[in-house]
Write an enzyme that holds these catalytic residues in place. Structure first.
Site, PDB file in Angstrom:
ATOM      1  N   ASP A  74      49.578  39.885  42.053  1.00 22.87           N
ATOM      2  CA  ASP A  74      49.223  40.614  42.127  1.00 22.87           C
ATOM      3  C   ASP A  74      49.064  41.480  43.298  1.00 22.87           C
ATOM      4  O   ASP A  74      48.150  42.994  44.141  1.00 22.87           O
ATOM      5  CB  ASP A  74      47.326  40.812  42.288  1.00 22.87           C
ATOM      6  N   CYS A 127      44.978  52.068  43.184  1.00 22.47           N
ATOM      7  CA  CYS A 127      45.132  50.943  43.941  1.00 22.47           C
ATOM      8  C   CYS A 127      46.460  50.095  44.159  1.00 22.47           C
ATOM      9  O   CYS A 127      46.496  49.432  45.434  1.00 22.47           O
ATOM     10  CB  CYS A 127      45.344  49.835  42.667  1.00 22.47           C
ATOM     11  N   ASP A 142      42.988  46.734  47.107  1.00 25.45           N
ATOM     12  CA  ASP A 142      41.933  45.739  46.582  1.00 25.45           C
ATOM     13  C   ASP A 142      41.673  44.434  48.370  1.00 25.45           C
ATOM     14  O   ASP A 142      40.617  44.094  48.368  1.00 25.45           O
ATOM     15  CB  ASP A 142      42.187  44.695  45.841  1.00 25.45           C
ATOM     16  N   HIS A 146      36.888  47.767  38.639  1.00 22.12           N
ATOM     17  CA  HIS A 146      35.855  47.500  39.229  1.00 22.12           C
ATOM     18  C   HIS A 146      35.018  49.001  39.488  1.00 22.12           C
ATOM     19  O   HIS A 146      35.383  49.896  38.671  1.00 22.12           O
ATOM     20  CB  HIS A 146      37.329  47.747  40.823  1.00 22.12           C
TER      21      HIS A 146
HETATM   22  C1  CIR Z   1      43.051  41.966  38.895  1.00 21.31           C
HETATM   23  O1  CIR Z   1      42.813  41.991  38.540  1.00 21.31           O
HETATM   24  O2  CIR Z   1      42.729  41.906  40.907  1.00 21.31           O
HETATM   25  C2  CIR Z   1      44.843  43.228  39.327  1.00 21.31           C
HETATM   26  N1  CIR Z   1      45.732  42.237  38.308  1.00 21.31           N
HETATM   27  C3  CIR Z   1      44.176  44.411  39.226  1.00 21.31           C
HETATM   28  C4  CIR Z   1      43.776  45.625  40.319  1.00 21.31           C
HETATM   29  C5  CIR Z   1      43.219  46.191  40.574  1.00 21.31           C
HETATM   30  N2  CIR Z   1      42.998  46.732  40.914  1.00 21.31           N
HETATM   31  C6  CIR Z   1      42.492  48.198  41.572  1.00 21.31           C
HETATM   32  O3  CIR Z   1      41.725  48.812  40.462  1.00 21.31           O
HETATM   33  N3  CIR Z   1      41.964  48.243  42.898  1.00 21.31           N
END
Ligand code: CIR
Length: 269
Positions: A61, A249, A67, A161
């Site tokens: 990821d 993200c 994040d 989120h």
């Molecule tokens: C996760 O589940 O952490 C990743 N597959 C996707 C993260 C997406 N991030 C975001 O929306 N800020």
């Protein structure tokens, strides 16, 4: 808002990403990388200097750099991602952000994903989700209150989120999916609701003079352009959406004021 946008290449292991609301489907790596390159080009076209963090093919990821931190003018807060598989992502981010900001950390056992933190002026909304704990919101508040921010936890349901449910779309505008976040949390802001046929459209990336909107959501893009008067630029994002990623993200934006630029130049000199 000129500045630097940190990104990271889509890792070869993206197919092993964390998934919460979606069933696993194959992700075409070449297509995902092409979409990501278009995204980086849009950041560049909006005036940002795009800097790629070191690639991490071992961290599925790692493309979702948002994040890993919360970047404010005064401070960068390094997150402690809720998914244990994602925690090693923060090291290179800490190193990069320390060149621009004082750095603080969310510490164990609290967990926080940057995707849960929506900054609206001096109000900081933190989604209480499977990734972000009340303890982390308290830590964030202790770090930011002395800087004049008001931090509060908000309930989010039905999505990963807080920023799946609402994001900034202009100087005064927030786009929201009212099924996932109570719109009364956004009092004082101009609210644009997603088109009901486009529930995933509340994650857009406002870059000052333009707003990036996933190409799959033309109806919400139209609503936003009408409400804000800013161009809503369509960005293909379908492949990374299979990994539950959207537009915010993919980058960590560090705004650099003229004063900060002068300070950095002074330090170098
Ligand atoms: C996760 O589940 O952490 C990743 N597959 C996707 C993260 C997406 N991030 C975001 O929306 N800020």
């Amino acid at each position: 808002m000129p500045g630097i946008a940190y990104t990271r290449q889509v890792p070869a292991s993206i197919g092993d990403c964390e998934l919460t609301h979606l069933a696993r489907r194959p992700i075409d790596l070449a297509r995902a990388r092409a979409e990501h390159a278009r995204y980086e080009a849009a950041l560049g076209a909006a005036g940002f200097e795009v800097r790629r963090l070191p690639s991490r093919d071992d961290l599925p990821d790692s493309v979702f750099v948002e994040d890993t931190a919360v970047v404010l003018d005064e401070l960068a807060v390094i997150a402690r991602p809720g998914a244990p598989s994602r925690r090693p992502e923060v090291d290179s981010v800490r190193e990069a952000l320390a060149t621009h900001r004082l750095v603080a950390e969310i510490v164990a056992p609290a967990t926080l994903d940057g995707g849960d933190v929506l900054v609206l002026g001096r109000d900081v909304l933190a989604g209480l989700t499977t990734r972000t704990s009340a303890d982390a919101v308290a830590q964030l508040s202790a770090l930011l209150s002395p800087l004049g921010y008001r931090v509060r936890g908000v309930r989010v349901s039905g999505c990963l989120h807080l920023k799946s449910a609402a994001t900034r779309a202009g100087p005064r505008t927030v786009v929201v999916n009212p099924e996932w976040l109570d719109v009364s949390e956004l009092d004082g802001w101009d609210i644009v609701r997603v088109d009901p046929a486009e529930p995933q459209a509340a994650n857009v990336l406002w870059l000052g003079a333009v707003t990036l909107v996933p190409a799959a959501f033309p109806r919400t893009a139209e609503r936003l352009a009408r409400a804000t008067g800013l161009p809503a630029v369509a960005i293909p994002a379908a492949e990374l959406a299979l990994a539950e990623g959207s537009l915010t993200c993919g980058s960590l934006v560090v705004e650099i004021s003229d004063a900060q630029q002068a300070t950095m130049a002074g330090r170098r000199g």
